[in-house]
Design a protein around this motif. Structure first.
Motif, PDB file in Angstrom:
ATOM      1  N   THR A  67       0.853  -1.174   0.000  1.00 53.97           N
ATOM      2  CA  THR A  67       0.000   0.000   0.000  1.00 53.97           C
ATOM      3  C   THR A  67       0.899   1.237   0.000  1.00 53.97           C
ATOM      4  OG1 THR A  67      -1.907   1.058   1.001  1.00 53.97           O
ATOM      5  CG2 THR A  67      -0.251   0.208   2.519  1.00 53.97           C
ATOM      6  N   HIS A  68       0.288   2.366  -0.256  1.00 51.86           N
ATOM      7  CA  HIS A  68       1.009   3.616  -0.378  1.00 51.86           C
ATOM      8  C   HIS A  68       1.535   4.033   0.997  1.00 51.86           C
ATOM      9  CE1 HIS A  68       1.705   7.745  -1.518  1.00 51.86           C
ATOM     10  NE2 HIS A  68       1.404   7.451  -2.768  1.00 51.86           N
ATOM     11  N   LEU A  69       2.803   4.162   1.134  1.00 50.77           N
ATOM     12  CA  LEU A  69       3.431   4.425   2.437  1.00 50.77           C
ATOM     13  C   LEU A  69       2.886   5.688   3.090  1.00 50.77           C
ATOM     14  CD1 LEU A  69       5.571   4.005   4.646  1.00 50.77           C
ATOM     15  CD2 LEU A  69       7.206   5.148   3.178  1.00 50.77           C
ATOM     16  N   VAL A  70       2.853   6.785   2.335  1.00 52.27           N
ATOM     17  CA  VAL A  70       2.433   8.066   2.908  1.00 52.27           C
ATOM     18  C   VAL A  70       0.976   7.976   3.373  1.00 52.27           C
ATOM     19  CG1 VAL A  70       2.018  10.506   2.384  1.00 52.27           C
ATOM     20  CG2 VAL A  70       4.116   9.418   1.632  1.00 52.27           C
ATOM     21  N   HIS A  71       0.144   7.299   2.586  1.00 56.73           N
ATOM     22  CA  HIS A  71      -1.264   7.158   2.955  1.00 56.73           C
ATOM     23  C   HIS A  71      -1.397   6.311   4.227  1.00 56.73           C
ATOM     24  CE1 HIS A  71      -5.580   7.158   2.268  1.00 56.73           C
ATOM     25  NE2 HIS A  71      -5.565   5.886   2.635  1.00 56.73           N
ATOM     26  N   LEU A  72      -0.593   5.301   4.303  1.00 56.78           N
ATOM     27  CA  LEU A  72      -0.637   4.348   5.415  1.00 56.78           C
ATOM     28  C   LEU A  72      -0.399   5.022   6.764  1.00 56.78           C
ATOM     29  CD1 LEU A  72      -0.693   1.088   5.533  1.00 56.78           C
ATOM     30  CD2 LEU A  72       1.742   1.291   5.912  1.00 56.78           C
ATOM     31  N   VAL A  73       0.485   6.003   6.804  1.00 56.01           N
ATOM     32  CA  VAL A  73       0.874   6.618   8.083  1.00 56.01           C
ATOM     33  C   VAL A  73       0.368   8.054   8.235  1.00 56.01           C
ATOM     34  CG1 VAL A  73       2.910   5.142   8.243  1.00 56.01           C
ATOM     35  CG2 VAL A  73       3.140   7.412   7.212  1.00 56.01           C
ATOM     36  N   SER A  74      -0.561   8.467   7.364  1.00 55.95           N
ATOM     37  CA  SER A  74      -0.958   9.882   7.342  1.00 55.95           C
ATOM     38  C   SER A  74      -1.781  10.323   8.547  1.00 55.95           C
ATOM     39  CB  SER A  74      -1.727  10.198   6.054  1.00 55.95           C
ATOM     40  OG  SER A  74      -2.927   9.448   6.028  1.00 55.95           O
ATOM     41  N   ARG A  75      -2.342   9.376   9.317  1.00 53.98           N
ATOM     42  CA  ARG A  75      -3.140   9.738  10.492  1.00 53.98           C
ATOM     43  C   ARG A  75      -2.352   9.546  11.780  1.00 53.98           C
ATOM     44  NH1 ARG A  75      -6.133  12.771   8.499  1.00 53.98           N
ATOM     45  NH2 ARG A  75      -6.371  13.305  10.670  1.00 53.98           N
ATOM     46  N   ILE A  76      -1.074   9.229  11.672  1.00 52.47           N
ATOM     47  CA  ILE A  76      -0.293   8.905  12.872  1.00 52.47           C
ATOM     48  C   ILE A  76       0.501  10.113  13.362  1.00 52.47           C
ATOM     49  CG2 ILE A  76       1.577   7.460  13.783  1.00 52.47           C
ATOM     50  CD1 ILE A  76       0.625   5.216  11.995  1.00 52.47           C
ATOM     51  N   TYR A  77       0.301  10.458  14.634  1.00 54.15           N
ATOM     52  CA  TYR A  77       1.027  11.563  15.264  1.00 54.15           C
ATOM     53  C   TYR A  77       2.265  11.038  15.984  1.00 54.15           C
ATOM     54  CZ  TYR A  77      -2.725  14.787  14.204  1.00 54.15           C
ATOM     55  OH  TYR A  77      -3.623  15.582  13.538  1.00 54.15           O
ATOM     56  N   VAL A  78       3.313  11.866  15.977  1.00 57.93           N
ATOM     57  CA  VAL A  78       4.608  11.455  16.517  1.00 57.93           C
ATOM     58  C   VAL A  78       4.949  12.274  17.755  1.00 57.93           C
ATOM     59  CG1 VAL A  78       7.084  11.256  16.012  1.00 57.93           C
ATOM     60  CG2 VAL A  78       5.405  10.898  14.176  1.00 57.93           C
ATOM     61  N   HIS A 219     -14.148  11.666  10.277  1.00 57.79           N
ATOM     62  CA  HIS A 219     -14.991  11.481  11.471  1.00 57.79           C
ATOM     63  C   HIS A 219     -15.897  10.266  11.361  1.00 57.79           C
ATOM     64  CE1 HIS A 219     -13.598  15.587  12.041  1.00 57.79           C
ATOM     65  NE2 HIS A 219     -13.767  15.347  13.324  1.00 57.79           N
ATOM     66  N   TRP A 220     -16.175   9.818  10.129  1.00 64.53           N
ATOM     67  CA  TRP A 220     -16.984   8.599   9.994  1.00 64.53           C
ATOM     68  C   TRP A 220     -16.327   7.551   9.082  1.00 64.53           C
ATOM     69  CZ3 TRP A 220     -19.166  13.525   9.401  1.00 64.53           C
ATOM     70  CH2 TRP A 220     -19.223  14.045   8.113  1.00 64.53           C
ATOM     71  N   GLU A 221     -15.093   7.779   8.711  1.00 65.83           N
ATOM     72  CA  GLU A 221     -14.346   6.760   7.958  1.00 65.83           C
ATOM     73  C   GLU A 221     -14.086   5.550   8.866  1.00 65.83           C
ATOM     74  OE1 GLU A 221     -13.548   5.142   5.257  1.00 65.83           O
ATOM     75  OE2 GLU A 221     -12.300   6.695   4.320  1.00 65.83           O
ATOM     76  N   GLN A 222     -14.038   4.361   8.262  1.00 61.84           N
ATOM     77  CA  GLN A 222     -13.766   3.158   9.056  1.00 61.84           C
ATOM     78  C   GLN A 222     -12.348   3.206   9.623  1.00 61.84           C
ATOM     79  OE1 GLN A 222     -14.766   3.065   5.695  1.00 61.84           O
ATOM     80  NE2 GLN A 222     -15.987   1.226   5.330  1.00 61.84           N
ATOM     81  N   VAL A 223     -12.178   2.679  10.852  1.00 59.44           N
ATOM     82  CA  VAL A 223     -10.860   2.634  11.491  1.00 59.44           C
ATOM     83  C   VAL A 223      -9.894   1.799  10.645  1.00 59.44           C
ATOM     84  CG1 VAL A 223      -9.580   1.961  13.572  1.00 59.44           C
ATOM     85  CG2 VAL A 223     -11.865   2.950  13.781  1.00 59.44           C
ATOM     86  N   SER A 224     -10.441   0.773  10.001  1.00 60.93           N
ATOM     87  CA  SER A 224      -9.597  -0.085   9.156  1.00 60.93           C
ATOM     88  C   SER A 224      -8.937   0.700   8.029  1.00 60.93           C
ATOM     89  CB  SER A 224     -10.423  -1.241   8.566  1.00 60.93           C
ATOM     90  OG  SER A 224     -11.582  -0.744   7.912  1.00 60.93           O
ATOM     91  N   LYS A 225      -9.576   1.822   7.617  1.00 60.52           N
ATOM     92  CA  LYS A 225      -9.002   2.647   6.541  1.00 60.52           C
ATOM     93  C   LYS A 225      -8.250   3.867   7.069  1.00 60.52           C
ATOM     94  CE  LYS A 225     -12.326   1.571   2.911  1.00 60.52           C
ATOM     95  NZ  LYS A 225     -13.349   2.170   2.044  1.00 60.52           N
ATOM     96  N   LEU A 226      -8.450   4.200   8.335  1.00 64.75           N
ATOM     97  CA  LEU A 226      -7.730   5.336   8.924  1.00 64.75           C
ATOM     98  C   LEU A 226      -6.354   4.905   9.424  1.00 64.75           C
ATOM     99  CD1 LEU A 226     -10.490   7.009  11.151  1.00 64.75           C
ATOM    100  CD2 LEU A 226      -9.464   8.027   9.114  1.00 64.75           C
ATOM    101  N   CYS A 227      -6.314   3.727  10.064  1.00 65.75           N
ATOM    102  CA  CYS A 227      -5.111   3.338  10.810  1.00 65.75           C
ATOM    103  C   CYS A 227      -4.482   2.024  10.360  1.00 65.75           C
ATOM    104  CB  CYS A 227      -5.438   3.255  12.300  1.00 65.75           C
ATOM    105  SG  CYS A 227      -5.880   4.853  13.014  1.00 65.75           S
ATOM    106  N   TYR A 228      -5.130   1.314   9.443  1.00 73.87           N
ATOM    107  CA  TYR A 228      -4.587   0.051   8.895  1.00 73.87           C
ATOM    108  C   TYR A 228      -4.051  -0.888   9.979  1.00 73.87           C
ATOM    109  CZ  TYR A 228      -5.190   2.548   4.563  1.00 73.87           C
ATOM    110  OH  TYR A 228      -5.754   3.246   3.525  1.00 73.87           O
TER     111      TYR A 228
END
Length: 311
Positions: A67-78, A219-228
């Protein structure tokens, strides 16, 4: 779900060469946990971790996923000081989590005097996709990764109440207008002009429409698609239903200052009743039996992954 993202390749460098599902769970580092009061929380945590790991092993028949790396981690805060990665799931305590991350990072003395706007629009926290490839890989492999989730139907109703039942300068004109225009027959001019007053049933029609007039929203996207959760091996799985207990145990695990506790306050609309199972029931009454089933199907993966009981 991934094949469409694979098609939107931007650059070979921005892809994983393949993400492998870990064959074993990494044990949590509990050396910083003080006292015996966390035994029960820890036991529940281990069950959640092994449940998710088992689910991912069972359902990911392909050993290698791309999967696209940038998309995969785009919701993750550091948070680099305490080596924390937090994947944001809206309506599951994310505002207070961001406050805590700001305190951990030395950006604020207390979580209690950081405003909602500062949390969400202040750009104080870095996301994982802002680092180079090496920085992303290193953090994914060495930091403690956490995700906090919520019963999918409660999360959905909470998002609807927050965005459509209160004045909102973004969700009403952008989503509200499009929803009323497409799903409300004989809509009056005022409603079409402002986008205010969207009904829950109309919102669900939009959610389930494969030709939505306006896109999805976090806000209503599935968690499976937000955080993989089957691609990123989260070390800690918190739940909104046990938010404070889970969060405070996690803070112990990462060596947070002893005085830092997860905030108890409700971020916005504090006078409103919290979205509970009872509140959800009232909203679901507005839907037909088929709409209720299709809404459950929409979040089916989230129900399964995090072992929530179907409503």
């Amino acid at each position: 779900q991934l094949s469409d993202q694979q098609k939107t390749s931007e650059s070979p460098l921005s892809w994983f060469g393949g993400v492998y599902l870990p064959t074993a769970l990494h044990p949590l580092n509990k050396t910083l946990v003080m006292g015996g009061k966390w035994k029960g929380v820890d036991s529940i945590q281990e069950k959640r971790r092994s449940f998710l790991h088992g689910f991912c092993k069972k359902y990911n028949s392909r050993k290698k996923l791309q999967t696209h790396l940038v998309h995969l981690v785009s919701r993750i805060y550091v948070e680099d000081r305490h080596r924390v990665l937090y994947c944001e799931v809206p309506k599951a305590g994310c505002s207070n989590w961001k406050r805590v991350l700001m305190v951990l990072n030395g950006l604020a003395a207390s979580a209690h005097n950081i405003s909602h706007d500062d949390v969400h629009y202040g750009k104080h926290l870095r996301k994982l996709d802002s680092y180079d490839l090496k920085g992303i890989y290193t953090r994914l492999n060495t930091y403690t990764k956490t995700i906090f989730v919520r019963d999918p139907m409660e999360r959905l109703v909470s998002a609807f109440r927050d965005k459509f039942e209160h004045p909102n300068s973004y969700y009403h004109p952008v989503f509200g207008k499009a929803i009323i225009k497409k799903y409300r027959h004989n809509a009056n001019e005022e409603a079409l002009k402002t986008g205010s007053g969207v009904k829950f049933k109309e919102f669900i029609q939009y959610l389930l429409d494969s030709h939505r007039p306006v896109g999805m929203d976090i806000h209503w996207e599935q968690v499976s698609k937000l955080c993989y959760p089957c691609l990123i091996n989260y070390d800690f799985i918190g739940k909104f239903e046990t938010l404070e207990e889970d969060a405070n145990y996690f803070l112990q695990l990462v060596g947070a200052p002893a005085e830092l506790k997860f905030p108890k306050f409700k971020d916005r609309h504090s006078s409103d009743e919290r979205t509970s199972a009872e509140v959800v029931k009232q909203y679901l009454k507005e839907l037909s039996k088929e709409e209720r089933q299709l809404t459950y199907d929409f979040y089916y993966l989230d129900y399964l992954m995090f072992n929530y009981t179907s409503p």
